[in-house]
Design a protein around this motif. Structure first.
Motif, short mmCIF file in Angstrom:
data_model
loop_
_atom_site.label_atom_id
_atom_site.label_comp_id
_atom_site.label_asym_id
_atom_site.label_seq_id
_atom_site.Cartn_x
_atom_site.Cartn_y
_atom_site.Cartn_z
N GLY A 75 10.83 -8.25 -3.36
CA GLY A 75 10.56 -7.51 -2.13
C GLY A 75 9.17 -6.95 -2.00
N GLY A 76 8.33 -7.13 -3.02
CA GLY A 76 6.98 -6.60 -2.95
C GLY A 76 6.96 -5.09 -3.11
N ALA A 77 5.76 -4.55 -3.32
CA ALA A 77 5.62 -3.10 -3.46
C ALA A 77 6.07 -2.38 -2.19
CB ALA A 77 4.18 -2.75 -3.79
N SER A 78 5.97 -3.04 -1.04
CA SER A 78 6.35 -2.40 0.22
C SER A 78 7.83 -2.03 0.25
CB SER A 78 6.02 -3.31 1.40
OG SER A 78 4.63 -3.52 1.51
N THR A 79 8.68 -2.77 -0.44
CA THR A 79 10.09 -2.42 -0.50
C THR A 79 10.29 -1.08 -1.20
OG1 THR A 79 10.77 -4.74 -0.49
CG2 THR A 79 12.37 -3.16 -1.31
N GLN A 80 9.41 -0.77 -2.15
CA GLN A 80 9.51 0.51 -2.86
C GLN A 80 9.22 1.68 -1.94
OE1 GLN A 80 10.84 0.33 -5.85
NE2 GLN A 80 10.74 -1.91 -5.59
N PHE A 81 8.49 1.45 -0.84
CA PHE A 81 8.24 2.52 0.11
C PHE A 81 9.55 3.12 0.61
CE2 PHE A 81 4.12 0.23 1.73
CZ PHE A 81 3.53 0.44 0.50
N ALA A 82 10.57 2.27 0.76
CA ALA A 82 11.87 2.73 1.23
C ALA A 82 12.83 3.08 0.09
CB ALA A 82 12.51 1.66 2.13
N ASP A 173 1.79 4.37 -6.28
CA ASP A 173 1.64 2.94 -6.04
C ASP A 173 0.40 2.52 -6.82
OD1 ASP A 173 1.09 0.40 -5.11
OD2 ASP A 173 1.31 0.91 -2.99
N LEU A 174 0.62 1.74 -7.87
CA LEU A 174 -0.48 1.31 -8.75
C LEU A 174 -0.75 -0.18 -8.62
CD1 LEU A 174 0.08 3.32 -12.08
CD2 LEU A 174 -1.58 3.72 -10.28
N THR A 175 -0.43 -0.74 -7.48
CA THR A 175 -0.59 -2.18 -7.29
C THR A 175 -2.01 -2.64 -7.62
OG1 THR A 175 1.14 -2.29 -5.61
CG2 THR A 175 -0.48 -4.06 -5.61
N SER A 176 -3.00 -1.88 -7.24
CA SER A 176 -4.39 -2.29 -7.45
C SER A 176 -5.02 -1.70 -8.69
CB SER A 176 -5.23 -1.91 -6.21
OG SER A 176 -4.73 -2.53 -5.06
N ASP A 177 -4.23 -0.99 -9.48
CA ASP A 177 -4.79 -0.31 -10.65
C ASP A 177 -4.13 -0.66 -11.97
OD1 ASP A 177 -7.04 1.20 -10.34
OD2 ASP A 177 -6.02 2.96 -9.56
N ILE A 191 6.11 4.78 -11.43
CA ILE A 191 5.02 3.98 -10.90
C ILE A 191 5.59 2.64 -10.44
CG2 ILE A 191 3.24 5.05 -12.35
CD1 ILE A 191 3.36 2.62 -14.16
N TYR A 192 4.91 2.03 -9.50
CA TYR A 192 5.32 0.69 -9.08
C TYR A 192 4.08 -0.10 -8.69
CZ TYR A 192 5.00 2.54 -4.26
OH TYR A 192 4.58 3.11 -3.08
N ALA A 193 4.20 -1.44 -8.77
CA ALA A 193 3.05 -2.28 -8.49
C ALA A 193 3.49 -3.70 -8.20
CB ALA A 193 2.09 -2.29 -9.69
N GLY A 194 2.92 -4.28 -7.15
CA GLY A 194 3.07 -5.72 -6.94
C GLY A 194 2.27 -6.45 -8.01
N THR A 205 7.66 -7.44 -8.46
CA THR A 205 7.21 -6.06 -8.39
C THR A 205 7.68 -5.34 -9.65
OG1 THR A 205 7.39 -6.07 -5.99
CG2 THR A 205 7.25 -3.93 -7.06
N VAL A 206 6.77 -4.61 -10.29
CA VAL A 206 7.10 -3.84 -11.49
C VAL A 206 7.38 -2.40 -11.09
CG1 VAL A 206 6.23 -2.93 -13.67
CG2 VAL A 206 5.73 -5.30 -13.01
#
Length: 246
Positions: A75-82, A173-177, A191-194, A205-206
């Motif tokens: 679902g990508g990191a965006s799914t974690q938003f919800a 959201d650590l997708t870019s880090d 933490i979560y990240a694509g 997604t982690v």
């Protein structure tokens, strides 16, 4: 071999050549099993061991002690938003969000559908050109958590230091880090990240959650949306003892 291009895209990013070559070699026959990893049952011993080994190695790379759960989700990191507010924002609490870019704002918007939210800091009026000042006194009473997007690739900004939020659970959201610089991950409750920016190919997604906070996750939402009923935490079958690959 065709000359490889330099890839400076924000994502998907380049993968190490040795990783691609090993994947190519094992695509048809994975480690002598007579079958591709793409064809194996997700409940097979081989896949279970690979999953557990990958979780352990990731925690080691992040220098995290015991007491954390690793989930590999879709679902990508965006799914974690919800999923984050669904699991951790109760009716009598407020979720704090720092708005530092478009993805941070999307995370805030998704949470607002679930429950009470509060903008603890924002640089929207400055067109996302800076990281807003973060002050603990700006946090809402009875806070469920504080959410930050540590690195904003579209806007070109990032937190150089992890914000201080006291005893309130900090989520990022650590997708870019993630794995691109050394951070004290023990400061985060979750933490979560694509995977596509720093970890691997797009599609995974982690999510890493501190176990004591995971116990507080809601039990009143569908099980498919609950972090604590993920097959990696409460598998539907009994996992065999983990034996590292030789």
């Amino acid at each position: 071999m065709t000359k490889r291009l330099y890839n400076f895209n924000a994502g998907p990013a380049a993968l190490p050549l040795e990783v691609l070559r090993q994947a190519q070699e094992e695509l048809v026959d994975y480690r002598g099993k007579g079958i591709s990893l793409l064809e194996m049952s997700h409940r097979s011993q081989t896949v279970e061991e690979l999953n557990q080994e990958t979780q352990q190695l990731l925690l080691e790379l992040l220098d995290l002690p015991s007491g954390y759960e690793v989930l590999f989700m879709g679902g990508g990191a965006s799914t974690q938003f919800a999923l984050l507010p669904l699991n951790f924002l109760s009716d009598n609490q407020t979720a704090n969000y720092a708005l530092t870019g478009s993805f941070a704002e999307k995370a805030y918007k998704e949470a607002s559908y679930v429950g009470q939210t509060h903008v603890a800091a924002s640089s929207k009026e400055q067109n996302w050109h800076c990281i807003p000042a973060f002050n603990e006194t700006n946090l809402a009473p009875n806070s469920a958590y504080v959410h930050v997007t540590l690195n904003n690739t579209i806007e070109g900004s990032r937190y150089n230091d992890i914000p201080t939020v006291g005893s309130i659970p900090l989520v990022a959201d650590l997708t870019s880090d993630l794995l691109s610089r050394k951070l004290d991950m023990r400061q985060f409750a979750m933490i979560y990240a694509g995977a596509q920016k720093n970890l691997g190919p797009a599609g995974v997604t982690v999510v890493i959650i501190r176990e004591d906070w995971l116990k507080q996750a809601s039990k009143n939402i569908p099980e498919i949306l609950r972090y604590d009923t993920s097959p990696q935490i409460n598998p539907f079958i009994t996992l065999r003892p983990f034996t590292p690959f030789t």
